[in-house]
Motif scaffolding. Structure first.
Motif, PDB file in Angstrom:
ATOM      1  N   LEU A   5       0.850  -1.175   0.000  1.00 17.37           N
ATOM      2  CA  LEU A   5       0.000   0.000   0.000  1.00 17.37           C
ATOM      3  C   LEU A   5       0.893   1.234   0.000  1.00 17.37           C
ATOM      4  O   LEU A   5       1.738   1.400   0.887  1.00 17.37           O
ATOM      5  CB  LEU A   5      -0.900   0.007   1.235  1.00 17.37           C
ATOM      6  CG  LEU A   5      -1.788   1.237   1.408  1.00 17.37           C
ATOM      7  CD1 LEU A   5      -2.795   1.333   0.257  1.00 17.37           C
ATOM      8  CD2 LEU A   5      -2.495   1.171   2.744  1.00 17.37           C
ATOM      9  N   VAL A   6       0.711   2.082  -1.005  1.00 22.84           N
ATOM     10  CA  VAL A   6       1.480   3.317  -1.126  1.00 22.84           C
ATOM     11  C   VAL A   6       0.535   4.477  -0.846  1.00 22.84           C
ATOM     12  O   VAL A   6      -0.492   4.618  -1.505  1.00 22.84           O
ATOM     13  CB  VAL A   6       2.097   3.461  -2.539  1.00 22.84           C
ATOM     14  CG1 VAL A   6       2.846   4.774  -2.662  1.00 22.84           C
ATOM     15  CG2 VAL A   6       2.997   2.280  -2.853  1.00 22.84           C
ATOM     16  N   THR A   7       0.878   5.298   0.152  1.00 24.60           N
ATOM     17  CA  THR A   7       0.054   6.442   0.521  1.00 24.60           C
ATOM     18  C   THR A   7       0.896   7.707   0.465  1.00 24.60           C
ATOM     19  O   THR A   7       1.971   7.764   1.080  1.00 24.60           O
ATOM     20  CB  THR A   7      -0.491   6.278   1.959  1.00 24.60           C
ATOM     21  OG1 THR A   7      -1.190   5.045   2.047  1.00 24.60           O
ATOM     22  CG2 THR A   7      -1.416   7.416   2.331  1.00 24.60           C
ATOM     23  N   TRP A  83       8.981  -0.674  -8.016  1.00 20.82           N
ATOM     24  CA  TRP A  83       9.443   0.704  -7.858  1.00 20.82           C
ATOM     25  C   TRP A  83       8.987   1.595  -9.000  1.00 20.82           C
ATOM     26  O   TRP A  83       8.739   2.785  -8.804  1.00 20.82           O
ATOM     27  CB  TRP A  83      10.946   0.753  -7.657  1.00 20.82           C
ATOM     28  CG  TRP A  83      11.327   0.339  -6.269  1.00 20.82           C
ATOM     29  CD1 TRP A  83      12.033  -0.776  -5.913  1.00 20.82           C
ATOM     30  CD2 TRP A  83      11.000   1.003  -5.051  1.00 20.82           C
ATOM     31  NE1 TRP A  83      12.160  -0.835  -4.546  1.00 20.82           N
ATOM     32  CE2 TRP A  83      11.538   0.246  -3.988  1.00 20.82           C
ATOM     33  CE3 TRP A  83      10.292   2.172  -4.737  1.00 20.82           C
ATOM     34  CZ2 TRP A  83      11.404   0.622  -2.653  1.00 20.82           C
ATOM     35  CZ3 TRP A  83      10.164   2.547  -3.408  1.00 20.82           C
ATOM     36  CH2 TRP A  83      10.708   1.778  -2.389  1.00 20.82           C
ATOM     37  N   THR A  84       8.842   1.047 -10.188  1.00 25.92           N
ATOM     38  CA  THR A  84       8.309   1.830 -11.308  1.00 25.92           C
ATOM     39  C   THR A  84       6.871   2.244 -10.999  1.00 25.92           C
ATOM     40  O   THR A  84       6.480   3.393 -11.233  1.00 25.92           O
ATOM     41  CB  THR A  84       8.373   1.029 -12.621  1.00 25.92           C
ATOM     42  OG1 THR A  84       9.742   0.715 -12.898  1.00 25.92           O
ATOM     43  CG2 THR A  84       7.775   1.815 -13.779  1.00 25.92           C
ATOM     44  N   SER A  85       6.088   1.338 -10.458  1.00 26.46           N
ATOM     45  CA  SER A  85       4.714   1.648 -10.074  1.00 26.46           C
ATOM     46  C   SER A  85       4.673   2.710  -8.976  1.00 26.46           C
ATOM     47  O   SER A  85       3.871   3.653  -9.035  1.00 26.46           O
ATOM     48  CB  SER A  85       4.007   0.375  -9.606  1.00 26.46           C
ATOM     49  OG  SER A  85       2.739   0.674  -9.110  1.00 26.46           O
ATOM     50  N   VAL A  86       5.523   2.572  -7.966  1.00 28.54           N
ATOM     51  CA  VAL A  86       5.588   3.562  -6.887  1.00 28.54           C
ATOM     52  C   VAL A  86       5.974   4.921  -7.453  1.00 28.54           C
ATOM     53  O   VAL A  86       5.360   5.939  -7.130  1.00 28.54           O
ATOM     54  CB  VAL A  86       6.584   3.119  -5.792  1.00 28.54           C
ATOM     55  CG1 VAL A  86       6.842   4.250  -4.795  1.00 28.54           C
ATOM     56  CG2 VAL A  86       6.076   1.881  -5.076  1.00 28.54           C
ATOM     57  N   GLU A  87       6.992   4.944  -8.306  1.00 28.43           N
ATOM     58  CA  GLU A  87       7.442   6.201  -8.918  1.00 28.43           C
ATOM     59  C   GLU A  87       6.304   6.857  -9.703  1.00 28.43           C
ATOM     60  O   GLU A  87       6.089   8.075  -9.596  1.00 28.43           O
ATOM     61  CB  GLU A  87       8.635   5.939  -9.837  1.00 28.43           C
ATOM     62  CG  GLU A  87       9.144   7.198 -10.526  1.00 28.43           C
ATOM     63  CD  GLU A  87      10.183   6.902 -11.576  1.00 28.43           C
ATOM     64  OE1 GLU A  87      11.135   7.685 -11.676  1.00 28.43           O
ATOM     65  OE2 GLU A  87      10.035   5.898 -12.320  1.00 28.43           O
ATOM     66  N   GLU A  88       5.564   6.081 -10.473  1.00 26.74           N
ATOM     67  CA  GLU A  88       4.446   6.626 -11.252  1.00 26.74           C
ATOM     68  C   GLU A  88       3.378   7.231 -10.349  1.00 26.74           C
ATOM     69  O   GLU A  88       2.816   8.284 -10.656  1.00 26.74           O
ATOM     70  CB  GLU A  88       3.849   5.540 -12.143  1.00 26.74           C
ATOM     71  CG  GLU A  88       4.746   5.154 -13.296  1.00 26.74           C
ATOM     72  CD  GLU A  88       4.271   3.915 -14.048  1.00 26.74           C
ATOM     73  OE1 GLU A  88       3.297   3.255 -13.603  1.00 26.74           O
ATOM     74  OE2 GLU A  88       4.895   3.599 -15.069  1.00 26.74           O
ATOM     75  N   GLN A  89       3.077   6.577  -9.224  1.00 31.04           N
ATOM     76  CA  GLN A  89       2.090   7.110  -8.277  1.00 31.04           C
ATOM     77  C   GLN A  89       2.567   8.422  -7.656  1.00 31.04           C
ATOM     78  O   GLN A  89       1.791   9.377  -7.509  1.00 31.04           O
ATOM     79  CB  GLN A  89       1.806   6.086  -7.181  1.00 31.04           C
ATOM     80  CG  GLN A  89       1.067   4.856  -7.674  1.00 31.04           C
ATOM     81  CD  GLN A  89       0.931   3.825  -6.578  1.00 31.04           C
ATOM     82  OE1 GLN A  89       0.280   4.080  -5.587  1.00 31.04           O
ATOM     83  NE2 GLN A  89       1.557   2.672  -6.752  1.00 31.04           N
ATOM     84  N   ILE A  90       3.835   8.484  -7.285  1.00 37.26           N
ATOM     85  CA  ILE A  90       4.392   9.698  -6.693  1.00 37.26           C
ATOM     86  C   ILE A  90       4.360  10.848  -7.698  1.00 37.26           C
ATOM     87  O   ILE A  90       3.934  11.958  -7.371  1.00 37.26           O
ATOM     88  CB  ILE A  90       5.833   9.451  -6.193  1.00 37.26           C
ATOM     89  CG1 ILE A  90       5.827   8.457  -5.030  1.00 37.26           C
ATOM     90  CG2 ILE A  90       6.502  10.764  -5.793  1.00 37.26           C
ATOM     91  CD1 ILE A  90       7.207   7.934  -4.676  1.00 37.26           C
ATOM     92  N   ILE A  91       4.800  10.585  -8.925  1.00 42.88           N
ATOM     93  CA  ILE A  91       4.828  11.631  -9.960  1.00 42.88           C
ATOM     94  C   ILE A  91       3.413  12.111 -10.266  1.00 42.88           C
ATOM     95  O   ILE A  91       3.178  13.316 -10.427  1.00 42.88           O
ATOM     96  CB  ILE A  91       5.537  11.125 -11.237  1.00 42.88           C
ATOM     97  CG1 ILE A  91       7.022  10.854 -10.949  1.00 42.88           C
ATOM     98  CG2 ILE A  91       5.370  12.108 -12.384  1.00 42.88           C
ATOM     99  CD1 ILE A  91       7.835  12.050 -10.526  1.00 42.88           C
ATOM    100  N   ALA A  92       2.447  11.210 -10.333  1.00 49.01           N
ATOM    101  CA  ALA A  92       1.059  11.611 -10.593  1.00 49.01           C
ATOM    102  C   ALA A  92       0.552  12.526  -9.484  1.00 49.01           C
ATOM    103  O   ALA A  92      -0.106  13.544  -9.746  1.00 49.01           O
ATOM    104  CB  ALA A  92       0.162  10.383 -10.724  1.00 49.01           C
ATOM    105  N   ALA A  93       0.860  12.192  -8.230  1.00 52.24           N
ATOM    106  CA  ALA A  93       0.446  13.038  -7.105  1.00 52.24           C
ATOM    107  C   ALA A  93       1.142  14.395  -7.179  1.00 52.24           C
ATOM    108  O   ALA A  93       0.519  15.437  -6.931  1.00 52.24           O
ATOM    109  CB  ALA A  93       0.760  12.342  -5.786  1.00 52.24           C
ATOM    110  N   MET A  94       2.406  14.411  -7.542  1.00 46.77           N
ATOM    111  CA  MET A  94       3.144  15.672  -7.665  1.00 46.77           C
ATOM    112  C   MET A  94       2.576  16.541  -8.786  1.00 46.77           C
ATOM    113  O   MET A  94       2.457  17.760  -8.641  1.00 46.77           O
ATOM    114  CB  MET A  94       4.626  15.407  -7.899  1.00 46.77           C
ATOM    115  CG  MET A  94       5.349  14.881  -6.691  1.00 46.77           C
ATOM    116  SD  MET A  94       7.085  14.533  -7.085  1.00 46.77           S
ATOM    117  CE  MET A  94       7.746  14.221  -5.462  1.00 46.77           C
ATOM    118  N   ARG A  95       2.224  15.914  -9.904  1.00 44.38           N
ATOM    119  CA  ARG A  95       1.636  16.679 -11.018  1.00 44.38           C
ATOM    120  C   ARG A  95       0.312  17.316 -10.597  1.00 44.38           C
ATOM    121  O   ARG A  95       0.030  18.462 -10.935  1.00 44.38           O
ATOM    122  CB  ARG A  95       1.422  15.771 -12.225  1.00 44.38           C
ATOM    123  CG  ARG A  95       2.686  15.451 -12.964  1.00 44.38           C
ATOM    124  CD  ARG A  95       2.426  14.616 -14.208  1.00 44.38           C
ATOM    125  NE  ARG A  95       3.657  14.400 -14.927  1.00 44.38           N
ATOM    126  CZ  ARG A  95       4.031  13.254 -15.445  1.00 44.38           C
ATOM    127  NH1 ARG A  95       3.237  12.193 -15.340  1.00 44.38           N
ATOM    128  NH2 ARG A  95       5.165  13.142 -16.087  1.00 44.38           N
TER     129      ARG A  95
END
Length: 107
Positions: A5-7, A83-95
């Motif tokens: 779970l990534v929050t 980690w690619t999935s985690v990175e994509e989630q972080i970048i989407a939240a940042m955008r």
């Protein structure tokens, strides 16, 4: 890793003298991390090229006080996918954060 779970808990601007970053506090399976990415003020976007901060430096492990490389040579395929999935989630939240919280740097 598979059912992690990534929050994203919070996101904010970090302005330094020569650059600006977007910093996210995240939790992955009850572990706290900080992720940061450069902000391109000229193009009003998060930097995501091969020299991007996440790809090169990784994320900061709050518990250990160390940077954790998320991509490295000879990495296990499943770990790279995770980690690619985690990175994509972080970048989407940042955008989303950048879109909703404009900065005057591009002006």
């Amino acid at each position: 890793m598979q059912n992690s779970l990534v929050t994203v808990q919070s996101i904010d601007w970090m302005h330094e003298h020569t650059y600006t970053m977007v910093v996210a506090n995240i939790i992955i399976d009850d572990c706290r991390y900080e992720a940061a990415e450069y902000y391109d003020a000229v193009n009003d976007r998060i930097c995501t090229d091969a020299d991007a901060h996440l790809a090169v430096n990784g994320i900061f492990d709050v518990q250990t006080g160390e940077m954790l490389k998320i991509f490295y040579p000879d990495q296990d395929v499943m770990e790279e996918i995770f980690w690619t999935s985690v990175e994509e989630q972080i970048i989407a939240a940042m955008r989303t954060f950048v879109d909703r919280n404009p900065t005057n740097l591009a002006a």
